[in-house]
Write an enzyme that holds these catalytic residues in place. Structure first.
Site, PDB file in Angstrom:
ATOM      1  CG  PHE A 171     -11.641  12.436  -6.896  1.00  0.00           C
ATOM      2  CD1 PHE A 171     -11.190  13.660  -7.358  1.00  0.00           C
ATOM      3  CD2 PHE A 171     -11.433  11.315  -7.685  1.00  0.00           C
ATOM      4  CE1 PHE A 171     -10.545  13.777  -8.589  1.00  0.00           C
ATOM      5  CE2 PHE A 171     -10.797  11.414  -8.915  1.00  0.00           C
ATOM      6  CZ  PHE A 171     -10.355  12.656  -9.371  1.00  0.00           C
ATOM      7  N   PRO A 189     -20.420   1.285  -9.191  1.00  0.00           N
ATOM      8  CG  PRO A 189     -22.634   1.278  -8.438  1.00  0.00           C
ATOM      9  CD  PRO A 189     -21.645   2.110  -9.197  1.00  0.00           C
ATOM     10  CD1 TRP A 208     -17.017   0.612  -4.140  1.00  0.00           C
ATOM     11  CD2 TRP A 208     -17.517   0.405  -1.961  1.00  0.00           C
ATOM     12  NE1 TRP A 208     -17.647  -0.603  -3.960  1.00  0.00           N
ATOM     13  CE2 TRP A 208     -17.960  -0.757  -2.631  1.00  0.00           C
ATOM     14  CE3 TRP A 208     -17.712   0.505  -0.580  1.00  0.00           C
ATOM     15  CZ2 TRP A 208     -18.594  -1.807  -1.974  1.00  0.00           C
ATOM     16  CZ3 TRP A 208     -18.335  -0.533   0.075  1.00  0.00           C
ATOM     17  CH2 TRP A 208     -18.774  -1.672  -0.622  1.00  0.00           C
ATOM     18  CD  GLN A 260       1.357 -15.656  13.482  1.00  0.00           C
ATOM     19  OE1 GLN A 260       0.349 -15.191  12.948  1.00  0.00           O
ATOM     20  NE2 GLN A 260       1.431 -16.897  13.914  1.00  0.00           N
ATOM     21  CD  GLU A 296      -7.367   7.110  -4.301  1.00  0.00           C
ATOM     22  OE1 GLU A 296      -7.413   7.506  -5.483  1.00  0.00           O
ATOM     23  OE2 GLU A 296      -8.249   7.364  -3.476  1.00  0.00           O
ATOM     24  CB  SER A 315      -2.094  -4.737  -5.768  1.00  0.00           C
ATOM     25  OG  SER A 315      -1.992  -4.123  -4.501  1.00  0.00           O
TER      26      SER A 315
END
Length: 386
Positions: free
Chosen positions: A122, A127, A156, A333, A360, A363
């Site tokens: 897809f 860039p 990407w 941790q 996708e 956030s």
């Protein structure tokens, strides 16, 4: 969450998890180091029907629903998020074609995609654009006979290194346009991207188009529809896949952390006997359950074509990706120094988790879209009260 699944969905969930435990988890660390997925693994997934899982039987798919698709991604997210990304892009391309492709495009491309004979990519991100889709610079130029010339670059792009067909989005004048391009198209060049933080085996690449001839038969939809109708189908399934894959990673972190807390000794006591560890595990387990319910809601809303399916997919991806980052941090941790070594599964989870907050739609983009949606709903409620 199992109580919300049908008997068939529960059976398939068991099959998916058994497949991952047998064929994926033992090799995931090596794939991460090699930065590639063996062709034999892709073939095995194809033979199991995983690469055409939602496509109709007439196109050699399995005809599974979105809930089952989500369960598949959750299982693979536990084992290897980079491999789950293959399920993501395959669904993005195939489901977009199923909705908007011509009969000839469907008959040509969907069966080989379903059988795993071909991988789809897809090609949307650029860039200089990232998640801002309206800033795309890839350009189509009309040739006067219904065909176009394409110039630009995408980056990407997951599985670009092995993809056999690319679904490409750009602009002709001010109108967004989409097309399908086989890998062997003259002027199409793929450059591998390596050295990633996470998802190292997902075969990312840069795709450059230099005076690429695009015949009219390769266009998907009409000029002006690519960002309002074409791409949103792929993005919907991409976000659901990513959310459920992140859910699988949270489950992996939770299982690895609780096992470690129950068995690792510090003096006479186990790590799990300390209060600060209780806090981490309580938070992780609660977010695992919450993320699972959000993912299930998004899958069901998509199956039932609910008007808020888009928003539910955004919420699931936003919450699950953030939960993955928090869970991976706490899992490392709890493992302590051993969790910082590449042989520890939580070490790979830690690197992979961050990618979920970026792919996708970041956030921050999700926060922008969700807040706008919530405010618009608030305005409607206020108008009704008045």
């Amino acid at each position: 969450m199992r109580s919300f699944l049908t008997a068939d969905q529960q059976a398939r969930q068991r099959d998916f998890r058994e497949f991952v435990a047998l064929y994926v988890e033992p090799a995931a660390a090596e794939w991460d180091r090699a930065q590639s997925i063996p062709a034999a693994t892709v073939t095995r997934m194809a033979e199991a029907g995983y690469l055409g899982n939602m496509l109709p039987v007439k196109y050699d798919g399995r005809g599974w629903d979105t809930v089952t698709f989500g369960l598949l991604n959750e299982a693979f997210g536990r084992g290897c998020p980079a491999l789950t990304d293959l399920l993501t892009v395959q669904a993005m391309v195939s489901m977009t074609l199923l909705k908007w492709g011509t009969d000839e495009q469907k008959s040509r491309w969907l069966p080989p995609l379903a059988r795993g004979e071909m991988i789809g990519a897809f090609a949307l991100t650029e860039p200089s654009g990232g998640s801002h889709l309206k800033s795309l610079q890839t350009q189509f130029t009309e040739c006067g006979d219904g065909s176009y010339r394409l110039n630009g670059q995408k980056t990407w792009i997951s599985y670009a290194q092995t993809a056999g067909v690319f679904l490409v989005v750009g602009y002709v004048d001010s109108r967004p346009l989409a097309c399908l391009l086989p890998r062997e198209t003259p002027g199409l060049q793929v450059e591998p991207i390596t050295g990633l933080l996470g998802f190292r085996a997902a075969g990312l690449g840069r795709v450059t188009f230099t005076d690429v001839a695009v015949p009219a038969a390769s266009l998907v939809g009409k000029p002006g529809t690519a960002l309002s109708y074409i791409a949103p189908i792929g993005l919907q399934y991409g976000r659901i896949s990513t959310a459920c894959s992140a859910l699988g990673l949270v489950r992996g972190c939770f299982e690895e952390a609780t096992s470690r807390a129950a068995t690792r000794k510090i003096g006479p006591d186990t790590v799990g006997s300390f209060g600060m560890i209780h806090s981490m595990i309580a938070h992780m387990g609660t977010e695992l359950e919450a993320a699972g319910l959000l993912c299930l809601a998004a899958c069901r809303a998509t199956d039932e074509r609910e008007p808020d399916a888009f928003a539910k997919a955004l919420m699931a991806k936003y919450f699950a990706s953030r939960a993955a980052v928090a869970a991976a941090n706490d899992a490392v941790q709890i493992w302590g120094g051993a969790g910082c070594h590449e042989d520890a599964p939580v070490s790979r989870y830690y690197r992979d988790a961050k990618i979920y907050e970026i792919i996708e739609g970041t956030s921050q983009i999700h926060e922008e879209l969700l807040s706008r949606n919530f405010i618009e709903a608030g305005a409607k409620r206020a108008a009704q009260i008045r």
